[in-house]
Design a protein around this motif. Sequence first.
Motif, PDB file in Angstrom:
ATOM      1  N   PRO A  59     -36.432  62.191 -20.086  1.00 56.10           N
ATOM      2  CA  PRO A  59     -36.272  61.381 -21.309  1.00 56.10           C
ATOM      3  C   PRO A  59     -35.411  62.080 -22.361  1.00 56.10           C
ATOM      4  O   PRO A  59     -35.792  62.149 -23.529  1.00 56.10           O
ATOM      5  CB  PRO A  59     -37.726  61.217 -21.781  1.00 56.10           C
ATOM      6  N   TYR A  60     -34.285  62.641 -21.915  1.00 54.37           N
ATOM      7  CA  TYR A  60     -33.441  63.438 -22.792  1.00 54.37           C
ATOM      8  C   TYR A  60     -32.025  62.864 -22.865  1.00 54.37           C
ATOM      9  O   TYR A  60     -31.458  62.461 -21.861  1.00 54.37           O
ATOM     10  CB  TYR A  60     -33.346  64.882 -22.270  1.00 54.37           C
ATOM     11  N   ILE A  61     -31.468  62.897 -24.069  1.00 47.30           N
ATOM     12  CA  ILE A  61     -30.118  62.374 -24.318  1.00 47.30           C
ATOM     13  C   ILE A  61     -29.212  63.496 -24.820  1.00 47.30           C
ATOM     14  O   ILE A  61     -29.620  64.306 -25.660  1.00 47.30           O
ATOM     15  CB  ILE A  61     -30.189  61.264 -25.400  1.00 47.30           C
ATOM     16  N   ILE A  62     -27.991  63.532 -24.316  1.00 49.42           N
ATOM     17  CA  ILE A  62     -26.992  64.478 -24.837  1.00 49.42           C
ATOM     18  C   ILE A  62     -25.760  63.680 -25.290  1.00 49.42           C
ATOM     19  O   ILE A  62     -25.283  62.797 -24.576  1.00 49.42           O
ATOM     20  CB  ILE A  62     -26.570  65.513 -23.771  1.00 49.42           C
ATOM     21  N   ILE A  63     -25.287  63.997 -26.496  1.00 49.23           N
ATOM     22  CA  ILE A  63     -24.072  63.369 -27.028  1.00 49.23           C
ATOM     23  C   ILE A  63     -23.074  64.502 -27.300  1.00 49.23           C
ATOM     24  O   ILE A  63     -23.478  65.574 -27.770  1.00 49.23           O
ATOM     25  CB  ILE A  63     -24.379  62.616 -28.353  1.00 49.23           C
ATOM     26  N   THR A  64     -21.811  64.292 -26.990  1.00 43.83           N
ATOM     27  CA  THR A  64     -20.817  65.334 -27.273  1.00 43.83           C
ATOM     28  C   THR A  64     -19.658  64.772 -28.095  1.00 43.83           C
ATOM     29  O   THR A  64     -19.329  63.590 -28.001  1.00 43.83           O
ATOM     30  CB  THR A  64     -20.209  65.898 -25.961  1.00 43.83           C
ATOM     31  N   LEU A  65     -19.073  65.642 -28.889  1.00 44.43           N
ATOM     32  CA  LEU A  65     -17.814  65.311 -29.573  1.00 44.43           C
ATOM     33  C   LEU A  65     -16.942  66.553 -29.522  1.00 44.43           C
ATOM     34  O   LEU A  65     -17.338  67.615 -30.040  1.00 44.43           O
ATOM     35  CB  LEU A  65     -18.075  64.916 -31.031  1.00 44.43           C
ATOM     36  N   ASN A  66     -15.781  66.451 -28.860  1.00 48.07           N
ATOM     37  CA  ASN A  66     -14.909  67.626 -28.815  1.00 48.07           C
ATOM     38  C   ASN A  66     -13.882  67.559 -29.953  1.00 48.07           C
ATOM     39  O   ASN A  66     -13.781  66.551 -30.669  1.00 48.07           O
ATOM     40  CB  ASN A  66     -14.262  67.786 -27.432  1.00 48.07           C
ATOM     41  N   GLN A  67     -13.142  68.655 -30.108  1.00 45.42           N
ATOM     42  CA  GLN A  67     -12.242  68.775 -31.251  1.00 45.42           C
ATOM     43  C   GLN A  67     -11.160  67.683 -31.253  1.00 45.42           C
ATOM     44  O   GLN A  67     -10.827  67.138 -32.310  1.00 45.42           O
ATOM     45  CB  GLN A  67     -11.587  70.165 -31.245  1.00 45.42           C
ATOM     46  N   THR A  68     -10.644  67.347 -30.060  1.00 50.70           N
ATOM     47  CA  THR A  68      -9.601  66.310 -29.991  1.00 50.70           C
ATOM     48  C   THR A  68     -10.152  64.982 -30.490  1.00 50.70           C
ATOM     49  O   THR A  68      -9.504  64.262 -31.268  1.00 50.70           O
ATOM     50  CB  THR A  68      -9.126  66.143 -28.523  1.00 50.70           C
ATOM     51  N   GLU A  69     -11.374  64.660 -30.066  1.00 51.99           N
ATOM     52  CA  GLU A  69     -11.976  63.392 -30.507  1.00 51.99           C
ATOM     53  C   GLU A  69     -12.198  63.390 -32.015  1.00 51.99           C
ATOM     54  O   GLU A  69     -11.976  62.373 -32.687  1.00 51.99           O
ATOM     55  CB  GLU A  69     -13.315  63.176 -29.771  1.00 51.99           C
ATOM     56  N   LEU A  70     -12.622  64.549 -32.548  1.00 45.60           N
ATOM     57  CA  LEU A  70     -12.825  64.650 -33.995  1.00 45.60           C
ATOM     58  C   LEU A  70     -11.489  64.472 -34.725  1.00 45.60           C
ATOM     59  O   LEU A  70     -11.404  63.735 -35.710  1.00 45.60           O
ATOM     60  CB  LEU A  70     -13.441  66.009 -34.350  1.00 45.60           C
ATOM     61  N   ASP A  71     -10.458  65.130 -34.221  1.00 36.57           N
ATOM     62  CA  ASP A  71      -9.134  65.056 -34.861  1.00 36.57           C
ATOM     63  C   ASP A  71      -8.600  63.620 -34.851  1.00 36.57           C
ATOM     64  O   ASP A  71      -8.022  63.157 -35.837  1.00 36.57           O
ATOM     65  CB  ASP A  71      -8.133  65.973 -34.140  1.00 36.57           C
ATOM     66  N   GLU A  72      -8.792  62.948 -33.719  1.00 38.75           N
ATOM     67  CA  GLU A  72      -8.268  61.580 -33.604  1.00 38.75           C
ATOM     68  C   GLU A  72      -8.909  60.633 -34.621  1.00 38.75           C
ATOM     69  O   GLU A  72      -8.341  59.605 -34.968  1.00 38.75           O
ATOM     70  CB  GLU A  72      -8.486  61.055 -32.179  1.00 38.75           C
ATOM     71  N   CYS A  73     -10.103  60.979 -35.062  1.00 37.54           N
ATOM     72  CA  CYS A  73     -10.772  60.138 -36.072  1.00 37.54           C
ATOM     73  C   CYS A  73     -10.735  60.800 -37.447  1.00 37.54           C
ATOM     74  O   CYS A  73     -11.566  60.487 -38.322  1.00 37.54           O
ATOM     75  CB  CYS A  73     -12.206  59.854 -35.647  1.00 37.54           C
ATOM     76  N   SER A  74      -9.799  61.743 -37.651  1.00 34.99           N
ATOM     77  CA  SER A  74      -9.650  62.463 -38.939  1.00 34.99           C
ATOM     78  C   SER A  74     -10.997  62.938 -39.477  1.00 34.99           C
ATOM     79  O   SER A  74     -11.354  62.662 -40.627  1.00 34.99           O
ATOM     80  CB  SER A  74      -8.977  61.577 -39.983  1.00 34.99           C
ATOM     81  N   PHE A  75     -11.720  63.685 -38.649  1.00 32.35           N
ATOM     82  CA  PHE A  75     -13.069  64.148 -38.999  1.00 32.35           C
ATOM     83  C   PHE A  75     -13.120  64.858 -40.348  1.00 32.35           C
ATOM     84  O   PHE A  75     -12.286  65.713 -40.645  1.00 32.35           O
ATOM     85  CB  PHE A  75     -13.577  65.100 -37.903  1.00 32.35           C
ATOM     86  N   LYS A  76     -14.123  64.490 -41.142  1.00 34.49           N
ATOM     87  CA  LYS A  76     -14.398  65.202 -42.386  1.00 34.49           C
ATOM     88  C   LYS A  76     -15.856  65.626 -42.387  1.00 34.49           C
ATOM     89  O   LYS A  76     -16.704  64.952 -41.783  1.00 34.49           O
ATOM     90  CB  LYS A  76     -14.142  64.299 -43.592  1.00 34.49           C
ATOM     91  N   LYS A  77     -16.131  66.729 -43.108  1.00 32.38           N
ATOM     92  CA  LYS A  77     -17.504  67.244 -43.190  1.00 32.38           C
ATOM     93  C   LYS A  77     -18.501  66.122 -43.466  1.00 32.38           C
ATOM     94  O   LYS A  77     -18.268  65.303 -44.349  1.00 32.38           O
ATOM     95  CB  LYS A  77     -17.565  68.275 -44.316  1.00 32.38           C
ATOM     96  N   GLY A  78     -19.556  66.085 -42.720  1.00 32.78           N
ATOM     97  CA  GLY A  78     -20.598  65.084 -42.956  1.00 32.78           C
ATOM     98  C   GLY A  78     -20.436  63.829 -42.114  1.00 32.78           C
ATOM     99  O   GLY A  78     -21.355  63.014 -42.028  1.00 32.78           O
ATOM    100  N   ASP A  79     -19.261  63.664 -41.484  1.00 33.66           N
ATOM    101  CA  ASP A  79     -19.006  62.429 -40.736  1.00 33.66           C
ATOM    102  C   ASP A  79     -19.970  62.217 -39.569  1.00 33.66           C
ATOM    103  O   ASP A  79     -20.208  61.079 -39.167  1.00 33.66           O
ATOM    104  CB  ASP A  79     -17.562  62.425 -40.185  1.00 33.66           C
ATOM    105  N   THR A  80     -20.496  63.315 -39.008  1.00 29.76           N
ATOM    106  CA  THR A  80     -21.369  63.163 -37.826  1.00 29.76           C
ATOM    107  C   THR A  80     -22.853  63.124 -38.197  1.00 29.76           C
ATOM    108  O   THR A  80     -23.708  63.027 -37.317  1.00 29.76           O
ATOM    109  CB  THR A  80     -21.147  64.323 -36.829  1.00 29.76           C
TER     110      THR A  80
END
Length: 333
Positions: free
Chosen positions: A232-253
């Motif tokens: 019953p375990y879930i893993i979610i990942t976000l790599n740097q390319t994915e963050l960059d493509e969405c112009s990641f800013k602090k707090g976005d996740t």
Amino acid sequence: MKNKNSESQIKTLIEESSSCVIIPHKNPDGDALGSCLALNHFLLKKGLNSIVISPNDYPSFLKWMPGETKILNFEKESTKAVQKIENADLIFTLDFNDLSRSGIMCDNIKVANGKIIMIDHHEKPKEYADLKLSDPEIGSTCEMIYNLINYIDSGIINSDIASCLYTGIMTDTGSFRFPSTTSGTHHVIAKLIEKGANNSEIHQKIYDTFSFNRLKLLGVALKNIQKLDSLPYIIITLNQTELDECSFKKGDTEGFVNYGLSIKGIELSVILIESKEDGIIKMSFRSKGDFSVNIFAEKYFCGGGHHNAAGGVSKEPMYETKNRLINLLKSFH
Ligand code: 5GP
Ligand code: MN
């Protein structure tokens, strides 16, 4: 009341002091900033020379809180911040219980002459403070600050203090849904609304401020979601390319990890977020029921936190970190 003695000692120290600094943990959240700002408003009204110093920047959805614009960012104004720490009679450290959580400020706090007062609700506090107000049964540091201010001088609580405290209680209790939410919490919340906290407006300011890019990033995170076979375990990942493509800013996740727990029957959700700049994978753990994520995070990922909400880090790349995590979870079950 088990903390009355510490509260009374803090009251005396405040009466005997003239200057103080108030410090939240690195990457401060709503509870860390809310508790620091509320205490700062209170101490200023008590006539002290007081200021909040944050180890680093914080998300834009917190940049409306009363008094927020006066916070010193240690990363940007270190000379002034170091001076303030050196000259303070009192150093309040709020919403953390291990000095390393103050990030780059750690060494400056260690060598300062002022008395260190820890006010916090995480388990297993470390012994760095001269005075400790610690209660892991309370859902937020903001609720502890309410109790402290209410004990010292309840008449001082105005709408600014109430708004800051409401924000931290709301964010740290998952909007009043985690098991740490008690009737006591709701009593405090009722008082804060009476004192002028605009509950509906605060919810909107915190939760309805997604940028278009942030919602796109949530989409990517949900696309990457993985359930471990027959666990019953879930893993979610976000790599740097994915963050960059969405112009990641602090707090976005912030809050993304909770989506894993919204699936029926899931007991644990973990999000792994890559930071190429820091060379780490930041991990956030959330659980329901018996899975102690603070123990798991502390044992395997240099982290800690609470029974059902914790964080940690990995210095290995994403692929290796994820594999290690999966193997640990399989053997842990
Ligand atoms: P988050 O996952 O939202 O970053 O953090 C969840 C909880 O775990 C918070 O109470 C936070 O203070 C704590 N936490 C997060 N990261 C760390 C860490 O690296 N070390 C420790 N000791 N606690 C953490
Ligand atoms: Mn907290």
